[in-house]
Design a protein around this motif. Structure first.
Motif, PDB file in Angstrom:
ATOM      1  N   GLU A 296       4.467   1.775   1.286  1.00 46.89           N
ATOM      2  CA  GLU A 296       3.966   1.135   0.056  1.00 46.89           C
ATOM      3  C   GLU A 296       2.949   0.042   0.385  1.00 46.89           C
ATOM      4  O   GLU A 296       1.876  -0.042  -0.234  1.00 46.89           O
ATOM      5  CB  GLU A 296       5.124   0.534  -0.739  1.00 46.89           C
ATOM      6  CG  GLU A 296       6.054   1.542  -1.386  1.00 46.89           C
ATOM      7  CD  GLU A 296       7.118   0.862  -2.232  1.00 46.89           C
ATOM      8  OE1 GLU A 296       6.934  -0.316  -2.581  1.00 46.89           O
ATOM      9  OE2 GLU A 296       8.134   1.508  -2.548  1.00 46.89           O
ATOM     10  N   ASP A 297       3.283  -0.797   1.346  1.00 47.59           N
ATOM     11  CA  ASP A 297       2.401  -1.912   1.700  1.00 47.59           C
ATOM     12  C   ASP A 297       1.084  -1.411   2.291  1.00 47.59           C
ATOM     13  O   ASP A 297       0.010  -1.990   2.037  1.00 47.59           O
ATOM     14  CB  ASP A 297       3.094  -2.845   2.683  1.00 47.59           C
ATOM     15  CG  ASP A 297       4.286  -3.571   2.069  1.00 47.59           C
ATOM     16  OD1 ASP A 297       4.380  -3.597   0.822  1.00 47.59           O
ATOM     17  OD2 ASP A 297       5.120  -4.091   2.827  1.00 47.59           O
ATOM     18  N   ALA A 298       1.163  -0.339   3.089  1.00 48.19           N
ATOM     19  CA  ALA A 298      -0.055   0.214   3.677  1.00 48.19           C
ATOM     20  C   ALA A 298      -0.968   0.780   2.600  1.00 48.19           C
ATOM     21  O   ALA A 298      -2.190   0.596   2.641  1.00 48.19           O
ATOM     22  CB  ALA A 298       0.308   1.293   4.694  1.00 48.19           C
ATOM     23  N   ILE A 299      -0.391   1.481   1.634  1.00 49.79           N
ATOM     24  CA  ILE A 299      -1.184   2.041   0.540  1.00 49.79           C
ATOM     25  C   ILE A 299      -1.860   0.922  -0.255  1.00 49.79           C
ATOM     26  O   ILE A 299      -3.032   1.022  -0.617  1.00 49.79           O
ATOM     27  CB  ILE A 299      -0.289   2.904  -0.373  1.00 49.79           C
ATOM     28  CG1 ILE A 299       0.163   4.159   0.380  1.00 49.79           C
ATOM     29  CG2 ILE A 299      -1.018   3.284  -1.661  1.00 49.79           C
ATOM     30  CD1 ILE A 299       1.234   4.953  -0.335  1.00 49.79           C
ATOM     31  N   LYS A 300      -1.119  -0.137  -0.509  1.00 45.27           N
ATOM     32  CA  LYS A 300      -1.694  -1.267  -1.240  1.00 45.27           C
ATOM     33  C   LYS A 300      -2.854  -1.887  -0.476  1.00 45.27           C
ATOM     34  O   LYS A 300      -3.898  -2.235  -1.060  1.00 45.27           O
ATOM     35  CB  LYS A 300      -0.619  -2.314  -1.513  1.00 45.27           C
ATOM     36  CG  LYS A 300      -1.089  -3.447  -2.408  1.00 45.27           C
ATOM     37  CD  LYS A 300       0.055  -4.373  -2.769  1.00 45.27           C
ATOM     38  CE  LYS A 300      -0.394  -5.449  -3.751  1.00 45.27           C
ATOM     39  NZ  LYS A 300       0.732  -6.335  -4.150  1.00 45.27           N
ATOM     40  N   SER A 301      -2.710  -2.013   0.824  1.00 46.33           N
ATOM     41  CA  SER A 301      -3.749  -2.644   1.638  1.00 46.33           C
ATOM     42  C   SER A 301      -5.015  -1.794   1.720  1.00 46.33           C
ATOM     43  O   SER A 301      -6.111  -2.327   1.947  1.00 46.33           O
ATOM     44  CB  SER A 301      -3.228  -2.927   3.051  1.00 46.33           C
ATOM     45  OG  SER A 301      -3.046  -1.726   3.784  1.00 46.33           O
ATOM     46  N   LEU A 302      -4.883  -0.483   1.534  1.00 44.94           N
ATOM     47  CA  LEU A 302      -6.044   0.401   1.601  1.00 44.94           C
ATOM     48  C   LEU A 302      -6.953   0.247   0.385  1.00 44.94           C
ATOM     49  O   LEU A 302      -8.105   0.657   0.413  1.00 44.94           O
ATOM     50  CB  LEU A 302      -5.583   1.861   1.737  1.00 44.94           C
ATOM     51  CG  LEU A 302      -5.016   2.239   3.113  1.00 44.94           C
ATOM     52  CD1 LEU A 302      -4.358   3.603   3.065  1.00 44.94           C
ATOM     53  CD2 LEU A 302      -6.113   2.200   4.178  1.00 44.94           C
ATOM     54  N   ASP A 303      -6.421  -0.319  -0.681  1.00 42.62           N
ATOM     55  CA  ASP A 303      -7.220  -0.652  -1.861  1.00 42.62           C
ATOM     56  C   ASP A 303      -7.901   0.579  -2.481  1.00 42.62           C
ATOM     57  O   ASP A 303      -9.112   0.612  -2.702  1.00 42.62           O
ATOM     58  CB  ASP A 303      -8.281  -1.701  -1.507  1.00 42.62           C
ATOM     59  CG  ASP A 303      -8.845  -2.406  -2.739  1.00 42.62           C
ATOM     60  OD1 ASP A 303      -8.094  -2.557  -3.716  1.00 42.62           O
ATOM     61  OD2 ASP A 303     -10.022  -2.801  -2.712  1.00 42.62           O
ATOM     62  N   PHE A 304      -7.081   1.601  -2.753  1.00 44.58           N
ATOM     63  CA  PHE A 304      -7.594   2.751  -3.491  1.00 44.58           C
ATOM     64  C   PHE A 304      -8.077   2.312  -4.868  1.00 44.58           C
ATOM     65  O   PHE A 304      -7.642   1.278  -5.391  1.00 44.58           O
ATOM     66  CB  PHE A 304      -6.492   3.798  -3.676  1.00 44.58           C
ATOM     67  CG  PHE A 304      -6.171   4.605  -2.453  1.00 44.58           C
ATOM     68  CD1 PHE A 304      -6.892   5.758  -2.154  1.00 44.58           C
ATOM     69  CD2 PHE A 304      -5.151   4.221  -1.599  1.00 44.58           C
ATOM     70  CE1 PHE A 304      -6.594   6.509  -1.030  1.00 44.58           C
ATOM     71  CE2 PHE A 304      -4.842   4.971  -0.469  1.00 44.58           C
ATOM     72  CZ  PHE A 304      -5.571   6.124  -0.185  1.00 44.58           C
ATOM     73  N   LYS A 305      -8.939   3.117  -5.463  1.00 45.97           N
ATOM     74  CA  LYS A 305      -9.342   2.839  -6.839  1.00 45.97           C
ATOM     75  C   LYS A 305      -8.103   2.789  -7.725  1.00 45.97           C
ATOM     76  O   LYS A 305      -8.002   1.962  -8.642  1.00 45.97           O
ATOM     77  CB  LYS A 305     -10.307   3.908  -7.336  1.00 45.97           C
ATOM     78  CG  LYS A 305     -10.774   3.684  -8.763  1.00 45.97           C
ATOM     79  CD  LYS A 305     -11.773   4.750  -9.209  1.00 45.97           C
ATOM     80  CE  LYS A 305     -12.218   4.506 -10.641  1.00 45.97           C
ATOM     81  NZ  LYS A 305     -13.181   5.556 -11.095  1.00 45.97           N
ATOM     82  N   GLN A 306      -7.138   3.687  -7.443  1.00 48.74           N
ATOM     83  CA  GLN A 306      -5.858   3.677  -8.150  1.00 48.74           C
ATOM     84  C   GLN A 306      -4.753   4.104  -7.196  1.00 48.74           C
ATOM     85  O   GLN A 306      -4.866   5.149  -6.548  1.00 48.74           O
ATOM     86  CB  GLN A 306      -5.870   4.629  -9.349  1.00 48.74           C
ATOM     87  CG  GLN A 306      -4.569   4.681 -10.128  1.00 48.74           C
ATOM     88  CD  GLN A 306      -4.293   3.365 -10.861  1.00 48.74           C
ATOM     89  OE1 GLN A 306      -5.045   2.943 -11.718  1.00 48.74           O
ATOM     90  NE2 GLN A 306      -3.186   2.721 -10.494  1.00 48.74           N
ATOM     91  N   ALA A 307      -3.722   3.300  -7.075  1.00 46.61           N
ATOM     92  CA  ALA A 307      -2.531   3.663  -6.306  1.00 46.61           C
ATOM     93  C   ALA A 307      -1.350   3.674  -7.265  1.00 46.61           C
ATOM     94  O   ALA A 307      -1.233   2.803  -8.128  1.00 46.61           O
ATOM     95  CB  ALA A 307      -2.295   2.665  -5.176  1.00 46.61           C
ATOM     96  N   ILE A 308      -0.492   4.680  -7.111  1.00 46.39           N
ATOM     97  CA  ILE A 308       0.676   4.813  -7.976  1.00 46.39           C
ATOM     98  C   ILE A 308       1.897   5.028  -7.093  1.00 46.39           C
ATOM     99  O   ILE A 308       1.936   5.952  -6.280  1.00 46.39           O
ATOM    100  CB  ILE A 308       0.513   5.997  -8.953  1.00 46.39           C
ATOM    101  CG1 ILE A 308      -0.707   5.774  -9.853  1.00 46.39           C
ATOM    102  CG2 ILE A 308       1.777   6.190  -9.786  1.00 46.39           C
ATOM    103  CD1 ILE A 308      -1.085   6.977 -10.690  1.00 46.39           C
TER     104      ILE A 308
END
Length: 235
Positions: free
Chosen positions: A138-150
């Motif tokens: 979860e933290d890695a996905i957040k750090s990648l700063d996608f246009k939208q993460a769910i």
């Protein structure tokens, strides 16, 4: 508007349901999968399945998908027993998920969806291996700063698995018993059907595409999953 999507973990309980849901929607003209064995679905001209037993090749195979999928759904995960120990489980649940998220971001994927788990941010989140794995992804996905993460955090997952989890049938029977005798609302607080979780994931992407996501990093807890995947689901 049609688009392409990729499903990682398409042979698992929730991933299989996500795949089946996407294949049934006109909004997706192509659906890609990468898995160690062929996903069990109805035949579809939309499905582009890559079968690769060596998971170290998955990221490069994802990068080769063209056109780049607008949305990626990851329901990738295993159990300690199936993996043969916590170290091997970590490689799949944590390392491979993060590697694929990075590959998706580098390729230009706009929306990344990850099926996590409820209760991972509790008192044992920094001690127990399972929440540490989920939280790390979860933290890695957040750090990648996608246009939208769910991020979806379902509770006990109910449905037919290819490989039964230890104690799974018993817990599912208990959950369904609660729903039958004490009310669906009580069951919803701790257990969800896999197809409901899958539909919630797909519905959330649709809402995000329409500009209706509450934030670019959107976490769906169990009540949100029930709302989007069952109460407000429209095929």
């Amino acid at each position: 508007m049609t688009s392409a999507a990729t499903v990682i973990g398409s042979t698992g309980l929730v991933g299989h349901q996500i795949l089946a849901t996407l294949l049934g929607l006109e909004a997706y003209e192509a659906v890609y999968t990468i898995s160690r064995r062929a996903p069990k679905t109805e035949p579809s001209t939309k499905l582009n399945a890559t079968i690769e037993a060596d998971t170290t090749k998955w990221a490069s195979q994802f990068a080769a998908i063209s056109p780049t999928p607008k949305a990626v759904y990851s329901a990738l995960g295993t159990t300690r027993a199936q993996a043969g120990g916590i170290q091997n489980q970590w490689k799949i649940d944590h390392d491979l998920n993060i590697e694929l998220a990075k590959a998706a971001h580098a390729a230009g994927t706009q929306t990344f969806v990850f099926v996590s788990s409820a209760g991972t941010r509790g008192l044992l989140s920094n001690v127990a291996a399972y929440p540490k794995m989920k939280n790390g992804v979860e933290d890695a996905i957040k750090s990648l700063d996608f246009k939208q993460a769910i991020i979806l955090r379902p509770g006990l997952l109910m449905g037919e698995r290819e490989v039964a989890h230890t104690g799974g049938p018993l817990f599912e029977a208990l959950a369904r018993g609660v729903g039958k005798h004490l009310g669906q609302g009580l069951q919803d607080k701790f257990a969800q059907d896999a197809h409901v979780v899958a539909r919630a994931a797909v519905n959330a992407v649709k809402l995000a595409d329409e500009g209706k996501a509450p934030s670019k990093y959107w976490v769906l807890e169990q009540n949100d999953i029930v709302k989007l995947g069952r109460d407000e689901w429209k095929a």
